[in-house]
Design an enzyme around this catalytic site. Structure first.
Site, PDB file in Angstrom:
ATOM      1  N   LYS A  86     137.534  40.545  28.752  1.00 35.35           N
ATOM      2  CA  LYS A  86     136.893  42.202  28.527  1.00 35.35           C
ATOM      3  C   LYS A  86     137.744  43.272  28.686  1.00 35.35           C
ATOM      4  O   LYS A  86     137.808  42.922  29.687  1.00 35.35           O
ATOM      5  CB  LYS A  86     134.879  42.870  29.144  1.00 35.35           C
ATOM      6  CG  LYS A  86     134.769  43.644  28.514  1.00 35.35           C
ATOM      7  CD  LYS A  86     133.957  44.245  28.031  1.00 35.35           C
ATOM      8  CE  LYS A  86     132.890  44.863  30.215  1.00 35.35           C
ATOM      9  NZ  LYS A  86     133.568  46.077  29.913  1.00 35.35           N
TER      10      LYS A  86
ATOM     11  N   LYS B 258     133.684  45.655  20.865  1.00 36.46           N
ATOM     12  CA  LYS B 258     132.402  46.035  21.778  1.00 36.46           C
ATOM     13  C   LYS B 258     132.563  47.803  21.515  1.00 36.46           C
ATOM     14  O   LYS B 258     133.172  48.345  21.917  1.00 36.46           O
ATOM     15  CB  LYS B 258     132.131  45.812  22.629  1.00 36.46           C
ATOM     16  CG  LYS B 258     131.606  46.011  23.876  1.00 36.46           C
ATOM     17  CD  LYS B 258     131.083  45.544  24.864  1.00 36.46           C
ATOM     18  CE  LYS B 258     129.601  46.066  26.246  1.00 36.46           C
ATOM     19  NZ  LYS B 258     129.754  45.735  27.487  1.00 36.46           N
TER      20      LYS B 258
ATOM     21  N   GLU C  36     136.897  47.060  24.005  1.00 33.57           N
ATOM     22  CA  GLU C  36     135.821  47.419  24.128  1.00 33.57           C
ATOM     23  C   GLU C  36     136.653  49.383  24.086  1.00 33.57           C
ATOM     24  O   GLU C  36     136.959  49.376  25.529  1.00 33.57           O
ATOM     25  CB  GLU C  36     134.736  47.387  24.633  1.00 33.57           C
ATOM     26  CG  GLU C  36     133.957  48.167  25.801  1.00 33.57           C
ATOM     27  CD  GLU C  36     133.387  48.240  26.520  1.00 33.57           C
ATOM     28  OE1 GLU C  36     132.729  48.912  26.702  1.00 33.57           O
ATOM     29  OE2 GLU C  36     133.779  47.056  26.885  1.00 33.57           O
TER      30      GLU C  36
END
Length: 257
Positions: A54, A137, A95
């Site tokens: 991430k 995300k 993200e």
């Protein structure tokens, strides 16, 4: 640690960015760092058992912000990270988070979120990231926390799905929303309302932090005798979000803990 998780049947992942730092020449804005040496780190994480990673980029809404410079710089870094992940055989969670901390209206959030997603997917294409092999995300399109006029659940769901339809290719298999400081119940309601709209080309699900943990932390309160209560609170919140991810949640379920 990833191998420890994998040995127990848990899909392991790792946060690989090194956090947001002040962006040179852009007062009040940041860029997420961590690209230096990332190829080698990803190889080590993969060999240890990591299957996904991430990277979070933070975009602030304020007077005159965000700048196109900050959006473009963070989009480039997100795509570079994603390309390196896929090279290493790791699924990237991308993200780009537009913060909800200001006094902006939902209309301003929608405009900024569209600009951020457009720039991010432009860079993902340029850097040859396989869209089928990533997870997005994003933030929801929502009023800033200090805005006197808070958009209702239906407005948030409609604005979020509308923005995603305009910006996110259908090749992306899944969108896992961050909660961004929303209350636990409101984050669930928003996710459920989006799924009740139907016919989205991607799975709409959740990757919440505080909105999952807050009820458990409240039930626990740091007391050893409250561990079981905290576990039940966490399970209940996770179950409700699971139902919301398929549009089967109702507010009446909140009392069924």
């Amino acid at each position: 640690f990833p191998k420890f998780l994998a040995d127990r049947g848990i899909v392991p992942g790792i946060k690989v960015d090194k956090g947001a730092k002040p962006l040179a020449g852009a007062e009040g804005e940041t860029v997420t760092e961590g690209l230096d040496g990332l190829r080698e780190r990803l190889t080590a994480y993969r060999d240890a058992g990591a299957l996904f990673a991430k990277w979070r980029a933070v975009i602030t809404i304020a007077d005159g912000l965000p700048s196109e410079y900050a959006i473009a710089t963070n989009a480039h870094a997100l795509a570079r990270y994603a390309a390196l992940c896929q090279e290493a055989g790791i699924t990237p969670i991308v993200e780009p988070e537009v913060l909800m901390d200001g006094a902006n209206t939902i209309e301003v959030c929608e405009d900024v979120t569209r600009r951020v997603l457009d720039a991010t997917f432009d860079q993902l294409r340029l850097q040859r990231v396989l869209l089928e092999g990533m997870v997005l995300k994003p933030n929801m399109v929502i009023s800033g926390k200090e805005c006197p006029q808070q958009a209702d659940v239906t407005a948030v769901a409609e604005a979020t799905v509308r923005t995603l339809r305009r910006c996110v290719p259908s090749a992306v298999p899944g969108i896992a929303f961050l909660s961004g400081g929303q209350s636990d119940a409101l984050a669930t309601q928003h996710l459920d309302a989006m799924n009740k709209l139907g016919s989205a080309p991607w799975a709409l699900t959740f990757s919440y932090g505080r909105a999952l943990q807050a009820p458990a932390l409240k039930a626990w309160g740091g007391k050893s005798g409250q561990v079981e209560a905290a576990q039940k609170a966490f399970f209940h919140r996770a179950k409700l979000n699971g139902l919301a991810a398929t549009g089967r949640y109702s507010e009446a379920m909140e009392e069924a803990a």
